[in-house]
Design a protein around this motif. Sequence first.
Motif, PDB file in Angstrom:
ATOM      1  N   GLU A 146     -25.737 -30.126   8.332  1.00  0.00           N
ATOM      2  CA  GLU A 146     -27.006 -29.549   8.788  1.00  0.00           C
ATOM      3  C   GLU A 146     -27.046 -28.021   8.700  1.00  0.00           C
ATOM      4  O   GLU A 146     -28.054 -27.439   8.337  1.00  0.00           O
ATOM      5  N   ASN A 147     -25.931 -27.375   9.058  1.00  0.00           N
ATOM      6  CA  ASN A 147     -25.894 -25.922   9.034  1.00  0.00           C
ATOM      7  C   ASN A 147     -25.989 -25.440   7.583  1.00  0.00           C
ATOM      8  O   ASN A 147     -25.126 -25.738   6.768  1.00  0.00           O
ATOM      9  N   GLU A 148     -27.061 -24.712   7.274  1.00  0.00           N
ATOM     10  CA  GLU A 148     -27.290 -24.336   5.878  1.00  0.00           C
ATOM     11  C   GLU A 148     -26.270 -23.341   5.345  1.00  0.00           C
ATOM     12  O   GLU A 148     -26.201 -23.094   4.145  1.00  0.00           O
ATOM     13  N   GLU A 149     -25.487 -22.730   6.225  1.00  0.00           N
ATOM     14  CA  GLU A 149     -24.446 -21.825   5.732  1.00  0.00           C
ATOM     15  C   GLU A 149     -23.086 -22.502   5.759  1.00  0.00           C
ATOM     16  O   GLU A 149     -22.046 -21.882   5.591  1.00  0.00           O
ATOM     17  N   ASP A 150     -23.094 -23.802   6.005  1.00  0.00           N
ATOM     18  CA  ASP A 150     -21.854 -24.588   5.919  1.00  0.00           C
ATOM     19  C   ASP A 150     -22.013 -25.542   4.736  1.00  0.00           C
ATOM     20  O   ASP A 150     -23.092 -25.643   4.135  1.00  0.00           O
ATOM     21  N   TYR A 151     -20.954 -26.238   4.382  1.00  0.00           N
ATOM     22  CA  TYR A 151     -20.986 -27.133   3.213  1.00  0.00           C
ATOM     23  C   TYR A 151     -19.774 -28.045   3.301  1.00  0.00           C
ATOM     24  O   TYR A 151     -18.768 -27.708   3.928  1.00  0.00           O
ATOM     25  N   PRO A 152     -19.856 -29.229   2.668  1.00  0.00           N
ATOM     26  CA  PRO A 152     -18.711 -30.121   2.672  1.00  0.00           C
ATOM     27  C   PRO A 152     -17.692 -29.728   1.593  1.00  0.00           C
ATOM     28  O   PRO A 152     -18.073 -29.192   0.553  1.00  0.00           O
ATOM     29  N   THR A 153     -16.434 -29.986   1.863  1.00  0.00           N
ATOM     30  CA  THR A 153     -15.395 -29.875   0.820  1.00  0.00           C
ATOM     31  C   THR A 153     -14.568 -31.159   0.847  1.00  0.00           C
ATOM     32  O   THR A 153     -14.548 -31.865   1.872  1.00  0.00           O
ATOM     33  N   PRO A 154     -13.887 -31.470  -0.254  1.00  0.00           N
ATOM     34  CA  PRO A 154     -13.134 -32.731  -0.299  1.00  0.00           C
ATOM     35  C   PRO A 154     -12.078 -32.814   0.807  1.00  0.00           C
ATOM     36  O   PRO A 154     -11.974 -33.814   1.501  1.00  0.00           O
ATOM     37  N   VAL A 155     -11.302 -31.739   0.975  1.00  0.00           N
ATOM     38  CA  VAL A 155     -10.190 -31.812   1.919  1.00  0.00           C
ATOM     39  C   VAL A 155     -10.683 -31.859   3.361  1.00  0.00           C
ATOM     40  O   VAL A 155     -10.221 -32.649   4.170  1.00  0.00           O
ATOM     41  N   SER A 156     -11.685 -31.019   3.693  1.00  0.00           N
ATOM     42  CA  SER A 156     -12.075 -30.945   5.098  1.00  0.00           C
ATOM     43  C   SER A 156     -13.110 -31.986   5.499  1.00  0.00           C
ATOM     44  O   SER A 156     -13.321 -32.214   6.679  1.00  0.00           O
ATOM     45  N   ASP A 157     -13.788 -32.613   4.557  1.00  0.00           N
ATOM     46  CA  ASP A 157     -14.855 -33.536   4.943  1.00  0.00           C
ATOM     47  C   ASP A 157     -14.704 -34.946   4.388  1.00  0.00           C
ATOM     48  O   ASP A 157     -14.643 -35.902   5.138  1.00  0.00           O
ATOM     49  N   SER A 158     -14.671 -35.092   3.042  1.00  0.00           N
ATOM     50  CA  SER A 158     -14.852 -36.437   2.496  1.00  0.00           C
ATOM     51  C   SER A 158     -13.589 -37.284   2.505  1.00  0.00           C
ATOM     52  O   SER A 158     -13.673 -38.507   2.616  1.00  0.00           O
ATOM     53  N   ALA A 159     -12.409 -36.677   2.378  1.00  0.00           N
ATOM     54  CA  ALA A 159     -11.188 -37.471   2.219  1.00  0.00           C
ATOM     55  C   ALA A 159     -11.020 -38.411   3.410  1.00  0.00           C
ATOM     56  O   ALA A 159     -11.069 -37.981   4.566  1.00  0.00           O
ATOM     57  N   GLY A 160     -10.885 -39.689   3.129  1.00  0.00           N
ATOM     58  CA  GLY A 160     -10.694 -40.668   4.194  1.00  0.00           C
ATOM     59  C   GLY A 160     -12.000 -41.201   4.769  1.00  0.00           C
ATOM     60  O   GLY A 160     -11.975 -41.991   5.707  1.00  0.00           O
TER      61      GLY A 160
END
Length: 336
Positions: A274-288
């Motif tokens: 939701e935070n427009e100045e944040d974003y997903p990354t593979p290591v911190s968000d999607s893995a698992g």
Amino acid sequence: QLYDVAVLGATGAVGQMMLEILQERKFPIGNIYPLASSRSAGGKITFNNKQVEVLDVDNFDWTQVQIGLFSAGGSVSEKWAPIAADAGVVVIDNTSQFRYDEDIPLVVPEVNPEAIAQYTNRGIIANPNCSTIQMLVALKPIHDAVGISRINVATYQAVSGSGKSAIDELAGQTASLLNAREVETKVYPKQIAFNVIPQIDVFTENGYTKEEMKMVWETQKIFGDEYIMVNPTAVRVPVFYGHSEAIHLETRTPISAEEVRSLMRHAPGVKLIENEEDYPTPVSDSAGHDDVFVGRIREDISHASGINMWVVGDNIRKGAATNSVQIAELLIRDYL
Ligand code: NAP
């Protein structure tokens, strides 16, 4: 009702995850049969707290199972999928072997679950390429709302997409370089550690790679829209798990970034940052995780009906194993 299930390629990166996800999602399993080549036959895996032996596919009696989850490579599927289907098994195939056959359904459950019905044609359902799956989960609500005419996409793909040996290659090269040793290159055409490689799979006649053309063909087939234009560049990056994609869309009717965010909030299988100045990354968000993560949604300053977004997904889970198990869940719920 319980189902007897075979997992072919059970010792591989995708097959191991299929076994894990069947347990996680409490798939109603009677007997599980992990299958591989003679190299791994006789080994043991743990499934629902029981030790199960890995069997050699060459000696397997397919009449024992109702569902087969295949991820042992195209030539293995080419040989065994028709044999299993003839024995009455519904095969859910992770390889690209059957994806482009007209009578084989190619399914992303959040996008075209109705295509599963065509499993009766040949007893085979194809699971799409990992990069296509996560892209279409995110784009489906936009395509439904305003129509997408063109997709420009650059991928940043993890090494786990090339299987166990590639995971070992990135780990091995990284260790070698940190210890000032020579690197060995076997899986990829160039060093992958601390590098990026703009080639995934072989080159085709038009200069695009096969991985790039898979995203073109599969998008058109799954959306059931032969006019949607897709222009991909697929790149391998030194990440273990999780593909990222910079997606640039042109829509038939203009749509604002805020409207896209609102669609993403309700999209099945999508998690919007939701935070427009944040974003997903593979290591911190999607893995698992099974969700596809979306961020960096913004209007294209160079095009009146352009939208940009950043999409990250776990290629072994949603990109392969989870998508297959979700197909199996719909198959038993609605058809078997
Ligand atoms: P992997 O880690 O290299 O595993 C390969 C698996 O296939 C192992 O279990 C291996 O068994 C088995 N196998 C190989 N040759 C065989 C044979 N002749 N007979 C029986 N089993 C055989 O590869 P992976 O990443 O899991 O990928 C497997 C397939 O899924 C590929 O076709 C790939 O294109 C597809 N796929 C992968 C992804 C991904 O993100 N990784 C996504 C979608 C689709 P042994 O232990 O006996 O060698």
